[in-house]
Scaffold this motif. Sequence first.
Motif, mmCIF file in Angstrom:
data_model
loop_
_atom_site.group_PDB
_atom_site.id
_atom_site.type_symbol
_atom_site.label_atom_id
_atom_site.label_comp_id
_atom_site.label_asym_id
_atom_site.label_seq_id
_atom_site.Cartn_x
_atom_site.Cartn_y
_atom_site.Cartn_z
ATOM 1 N N LEU A 29 0.805 -1.209 0.000
ATOM 2 C CA LEU A 29 0.000 0.000 0.000
ATOM 3 C C LEU A 29 0.844 1.268 0.000
ATOM 4 O O LEU A 29 0.473 2.272 -0.618
ATOM 5 N N GLU A 30 1.984 1.254 0.658
ATOM 6 C CA GLU A 30 2.762 2.477 0.859
ATOM 7 C C GLU A 30 3.211 3.108 -0.463
ATOM 8 O O GLU A 30 3.556 4.285 -0.503
ATOM 9 N N HIS A 31 3.202 2.352 -1.539
ATOM 10 C CA HIS A 31 3.684 2.852 -2.825
ATOM 11 C C HIS A 31 2.570 3.370 -3.733
ATOM 12 O O HIS A 31 2.852 3.823 -4.852
ATOM 13 N N TYR A 32 1.322 3.310 -3.276
ATOM 14 C CA TYR A 32 0.207 3.611 -4.169
ATOM 15 C C TYR A 32 -0.772 4.599 -3.560
ATOM 16 O O TYR A 32 -0.958 4.654 -2.344
ATOM 17 N N ALA A 33 -1.420 5.338 -4.451
ATOM 18 C CA ALA A 33 -2.554 6.164 -4.057
ATOM 19 C C ALA A 33 -3.818 5.329 -4.130
ATOM 20 O O ALA A 33 -3.970 4.482 -5.021
ATOM 21 N N ILE A 34 -4.697 5.563 -3.183
ATOM 22 C CA ILE A 34 -5.966 4.849 -3.112
ATOM 23 C C ILE A 34 -7.102 5.866 -3.096
ATOM 24 O O ILE A 34 -7.028 6.869 -2.366
ATOM 25 N N GLY A 35 -8.115 5.595 -3.879
ATOM 26 C CA GLY A 35 -9.277 6.473 -3.921
ATOM 27 C C GLY A 35 -10.553 5.715 -3.598
ATOM 28 O O GLY A 35 -10.628 4.503 -3.781
ATOM 29 N N TRP A 36 -11.526 6.460 -3.093
ATOM 30 C CA TRP A 36 -12.847 5.889 -2.820
ATOM 31 C C TRP A 36 -13.829 6.350 -3.889
ATOM 32 O O TRP A 36 -13.858 7.532 -4.261
ATOM 33 N N TYR A 37 -14.646 5.400 -4.344
ATOM 34 C CA TYR A 37 -15.700 5.655 -5.314
ATOM 35 C C TYR A 37 -17.030 5.236 -4.694
ATOM 36 O O TYR A 37 -17.069 4.508 -3.698
ATOM 37 N N ARG A 38 -18.128 5.661 -5.308
ATOM 38 C CA ARG A 38 -19.423 5.176 -4.857
ATOM 39 C C ARG A 38 -20.375 5.043 -6.042
ATOM 40 O O ARG A 38 -20.254 5.767 -7.033
#
Length: 124
Positions: A29-38
């Motif tokens: 996880l530390e190497h990536y951006a994470i986004g939330w969708y709905r």
Amino acid sequence: QVQLVESGGDLVQPGASLRLSCAASGFSLEHYAIGWYRLAPGKEREGPLCVTSSDGSTYYVDSVKGRSTISRDNAENTVYLSINNLEPEDTATYYCRRVWYEEGTWHPFVRDPWGQGTQVTVSS
């Protein structure tokens, strides 16, 4: 194999708060951006609503800014989304995705599978 598992959704009354979780596996996880969708009934998928980048910076769209907080725990490979003052318009299935930024826009990793999502229902 990349996997993102969402949890924490619930049926709540307007004005309530929830904290959603996104458990990541198959990558660090530390190497990536994470986004939330709905995805709300009868509507197109919306997002990313917010993003946590690998450098710790965050991004929010106006509809959730000021009442949402996205955070990450790299040691636990988990991303969180806390939403306060929930409104009926927030009713949707919420998903998390790996995302990347280019030309002023966040893009989902198209080869990552969508998870099952977590259902948030706001109703009195």
